[in-house]
Structure formats: structure tokens, C-alpha cells
Design a protein around this motif. Structure first.
Motif, PDB file in Angstrom:
ATOM      1  N   MET A   1       2.018  -1.330  10.593  1.00 42.35           N
ATOM      2  CA  MET A   1       0.738  -1.256   9.933  1.00 42.35           C
ATOM      3  C   MET A   1       0.841  -0.269   8.779  1.00 42.35           C
ATOM      4  SD  MET A   1      -3.081  -0.599  11.488  1.00 42.35           S
ATOM      5  CE  MET A   1      -2.530   0.516  12.696  1.00 42.35           C
ATOM      6  N   ALA A   2       0.546   0.998   9.015  1.00 38.34           N
ATOM      7  CA  ALA A   2       0.569   1.981   7.942  1.00 38.34           C
ATOM      8  C   ALA A   2       1.988   2.424   7.602  1.00 38.34           C
ATOM      9  CB  ALA A   2      -0.282   3.192   8.328  1.00 38.34           C
ATOM     10  N   SER A   3       2.950   2.073   8.453  1.00 35.61           N
ATOM     11  CA  SER A   3       4.333   2.460   8.189  1.00 35.61           C
ATOM     12  C   SER A   3       4.916   1.698   7.015  1.00 35.61           C
ATOM     13  CB  SER A   3       5.192   2.194   9.423  1.00 35.61           C
ATOM     14  OG  SER A   3       5.317   0.797   9.648  1.00 35.61           O
ATOM     15  N   GLY A   4       4.330   0.553   6.691  1.00 33.73           N
ATOM     16  CA  GLY A   4       4.826  -0.272   5.597  1.00 33.73           C
ATOM     17  C   GLY A   4       5.705  -1.404   6.062  1.00 33.73           C
ATOM     18  N   TRP A   5       6.142  -1.370   7.313  1.00 28.62           N
ATOM     19  CA  TRP A   5       7.013  -2.420   7.828  1.00 28.62           C
ATOM     20  C   TRP A   5       6.198  -3.503   8.497  1.00 28.62           C
ATOM     21  CZ3 TRP A   5      11.735  -2.375   6.101  1.00 28.62           C
ATOM     22  CH2 TRP A   5      12.283  -1.161   5.694  1.00 28.62           C
ATOM     23  N   GLY A   6       6.472  -4.739   8.142  1.00 29.69           N
ATOM     24  CA  GLY A   6       5.801  -5.872   8.744  1.00 29.69           C
ATOM     25  C   GLY A   6       6.529  -6.336   9.995  1.00 29.69           C
ATOM     26  N   ILE A   7       6.045  -7.380  10.585  1.00 36.98           N
ATOM     27  CA  ILE A   7       6.602  -7.887  11.831  1.00 36.98           C
ATOM     28  C   ILE A   7       8.025  -8.407  11.661  1.00 36.98           C
ATOM     29  CG2 ILE A   7       5.712 -10.233  11.617  1.00 36.98           C
ATOM     30  CD1 ILE A   7       4.988 -10.016  14.632  1.00 36.98           C
ATOM     31  N   ASN A   8       8.372  -8.885  10.489  1.00 38.55           N
ATOM     32  CA  ASN A   8       9.711  -9.421  10.240  1.00 38.55           C
ATOM     33  C   ASN A   8      10.627  -8.437   9.521  1.00 38.55           C
ATOM     34  OD1 ASN A   8       9.036 -11.911  11.373  1.00 38.55           O
ATOM     35  ND2 ASN A   8       8.104 -12.587   9.455  1.00 38.55           N
ATOM     36  N   GLY A   9      10.218  -7.186   9.422  1.00 38.58           N
ATOM     37  CA  GLY A   9      11.053  -6.188   8.762  1.00 38.58           C
ATOM     38  C   GLY A   9      10.792  -6.032   7.276  1.00 38.58           C
ATOM     39  N   ASN A  10       9.988  -6.897   6.715  1.00 35.43           N
ATOM     40  CA  ASN A  10       9.609  -6.795   5.303  1.00 35.43           C
ATOM     41  C   ASN A  10       8.357  -5.932   5.178  1.00 35.43           C
ATOM     42  OD1 ASN A  10      11.686  -8.613   4.711  1.00 35.43           O
ATOM     43  ND2 ASN A  10      10.329 -10.354   5.041  1.00 35.43           N
ATOM     44  N   LYS A  11       7.873  -5.818   3.961  1.00 34.17           N
ATOM     45  CA  LYS A  11       6.631  -5.084   3.734  1.00 34.17           C
ATOM     46  C   LYS A  11       5.486  -5.815   4.426  1.00 34.17           C
ATOM     47  CE  LYS A  11       4.713  -5.117  -0.373  1.00 34.17           C
ATOM     48  NZ  LYS A  11       4.310  -4.826  -1.749  1.00 34.17           N
ATOM     49  N   GLY A  12       4.634  -5.074   5.115  1.00 40.42           N
ATOM     50  CA  GLY A  12       3.497  -5.657   5.815  1.00 40.42           C
ATOM     51  C   GLY A  12       2.491  -6.267   4.863  1.00 40.42           C
ATOM     52  N   ARG A  13       1.759  -7.260   5.336  1.00 39.43           N
ATOM     53  CA  ARG A  13       0.824  -7.978   4.462  1.00 39.43           C
ATOM     54  C   ARG A  13      -0.309  -7.083   3.972  1.00 39.43           C
ATOM     55  NH1 ARG A  13      -1.372  -9.723   9.487  1.00 39.43           N
ATOM     56  NH2 ARG A  13      -3.596  -9.317   9.499  1.00 39.43           N
ATOM     57  N   CYS A  14      -0.668  -6.062   4.731  1.00 44.44           N
ATOM     58  CA  CYS A  14      -1.786  -5.198   4.358  1.00 44.44           C
ATOM     59  C   CYS A  14      -1.335  -3.846   3.822  1.00 44.44           C
ATOM     60  CB  CYS A  14      -2.699  -4.993   5.561  1.00 44.44           C
ATOM     61  SG  CYS A  14      -3.412  -6.519   6.184  1.00 44.44           S
ATOM     62  N   TYR A  15      -0.051  -3.668   3.634  1.00 45.88           N
ATOM     63  CA  TYR A  15       0.458  -2.357   3.225  1.00 45.88           C
ATOM     64  C   TYR A  15      -0.071  -1.933   1.864  1.00 45.88           C
ATOM     65  CZ  TYR A  15       3.644   1.505   2.424  1.00 45.88           C
ATOM     66  OH  TYR A  15       4.166   2.741   2.171  1.00 45.88           O
ATOM     67  N   ASP A  16      -0.179  -2.846   0.929  1.00 44.89           N
ATOM     68  CA  ASP A  16      -0.703  -2.492  -0.399  1.00 44.89           C
ATOM     69  C   ASP A  16      -2.151  -2.005  -0.305  1.00 44.89           C
ATOM     70  OD1 ASP A  16       1.689  -3.088  -1.708  1.00 44.89           O
ATOM     71  OD2 ASP A  16       1.120  -5.188  -1.980  1.00 44.89           O
ATOM     72  N   PHE A  17      -2.945  -2.645   0.568  1.00 42.31           N
ATOM     73  CA  PHE A  17      -4.323  -2.191   0.770  1.00 42.31           C
ATOM     74  C   PHE A  17      -4.325  -0.790   1.373  1.00 42.31           C
ATOM     75  CE2 PHE A  17      -4.901  -6.828   0.815  1.00 42.31           C
ATOM     76  CZ  PHE A  17      -5.904  -6.945  -0.136  1.00 42.31           C
ATOM     77  N   TRP A  18      -3.410  -0.555   2.329  1.00 41.94           N
ATOM     78  CA  TRP A  18      -3.308   0.762   2.949  1.00 41.94           C
ATOM     79  C   TRP A  18      -2.932   1.827   1.914  1.00 41.94           C
ATOM     80  CZ3 TRP A  18      -4.697   3.867   6.535  1.00 41.94           C
ATOM     81  CH2 TRP A  18      -4.012   5.071   6.717  1.00 41.94           C
ATOM     82  N   LEU A  19      -1.989   1.512   1.043  1.00 42.71           N
ATOM     83  CA  LEU A  19      -1.592   2.485   0.013  1.00 42.71           C
ATOM     84  C   LEU A  19      -2.768   2.862  -0.884  1.00 42.71           C
ATOM     85  CD1 LEU A  19       1.935   1.300  -1.180  1.00 42.71           C
ATOM     86  CD2 LEU A  19       1.353   3.315   0.164  1.00 42.71           C
ATOM     87  N   ASP A  20      -3.526   1.853  -1.312  1.00 40.67           N
ATOM     88  CA  ASP A  20      -4.688   2.122  -2.171  1.00 40.67           C
ATOM     89  C   ASP A  20      -5.701   3.004  -1.444  1.00 40.67           C
ATOM     90  OD1 ASP A  20      -3.565   0.565  -4.140  1.00 40.67           O
ATOM     91  OD2 ASP A  20      -4.777  -1.210  -3.668  1.00 40.67           O
ATOM     92  N   PHE A  21      -5.997   2.663  -0.197  1.00 39.87           N
ATOM     93  CA  PHE A  21      -6.962   3.429   0.588  1.00 39.87           C
ATOM     94  C   PHE A  21      -6.454   4.848   0.845  1.00 39.87           C
ATOM     95  CE2 PHE A  21      -8.458   4.541   4.977  1.00 39.87           C
ATOM     96  CZ  PHE A  21      -9.748   4.894   4.601  1.00 39.87           C
ATOM     97  N   SER A  22      -5.209   4.972   1.213  1.00 42.20           N
ATOM     98  CA  SER A  22      -4.623   6.279   1.503  1.00 42.20           C
ATOM     99  C   SER A  22      -4.624   7.171   0.262  1.00 42.20           C
ATOM    100  CB  SER A  22      -3.197   6.088   2.019  1.00 42.20           C
ATOM    101  OG  SER A  22      -2.599   7.315   2.282  1.00 42.20           O
TER     102      SER A  22
END
Length: 86
Positions: free
Chosen positions: A1-22
């Protein structure tokens, strides 16, 4: 989730939203200043607004189908269709 890693080892689908919010939270004066970014992030995670919209569309389609069926049935019986007010 917030770590940036998605389920398949790539960037998570919501990571960009998390970066903006963070980023917003780290430089804002009040957490409420980042409310829209938080809302976007949570929508990406849970899709709650999308599901609510789909449900409203489905209910309206079903209502229209029932109304058309009722009207056709009344016309077949020879009685004029009467609009029901709820």
C-alpha cells in the motif's frame, strides 16, 4: 500500500495518490487542507464512490424496466396507464 510495492512487485496502483497525499500532509498547516487528496487515495483503494454510482444506475434501470412492464400490462388489459406517485 504505502510502501509503493504492488501485489506483483511493481508500483502499486494507488501509490501515486499516496505520494500526493503524503506530500500534502507534510507541508500543510491543517490536515483538512488535504481532504480532497485523502478522498482520492481512499477511492483508489476501496472504489466506494464507484460502487455507489453503479448501484444507483442499476436501481434506476430496474425501476424503468418495472415501469415499462407495468405500462405494457395495463395497456394490454385495456386500461390506460396511470402514473403512480410515491
Amino acid at each position: 500500500m504505502a510502501s509503493g510495492w504492488g501485489i506483483n512487485g511493481n508500483k502499486g496502483r494507488c501509490y501515486d495518490f499516496w505520494l500526493d497525499f503524503s506530500e500534502c500532509m507534510s507541508r500543510c498547516r491543517q490536515p483538512s487542507d488535504c481532504g480532497l487528496l485523502r478522498e482520492d487515495y481512499l477511492e483508489c483503494l476501496h472504489h466506494s464512490k464507484e460502487f455507489q454510482r453503479r448501484n444507483r444506475i442499476y436501481k434506476e434501470e430496474q425501476r424503468q424496466i418495472r415501469a415499462a412492464t407495468r405500462k405494457a400490462k395495463e395497456e394490454a388489459e385495456g386500461a390506460p396507464a396511470v402514473a403512480a406517485h410515491h
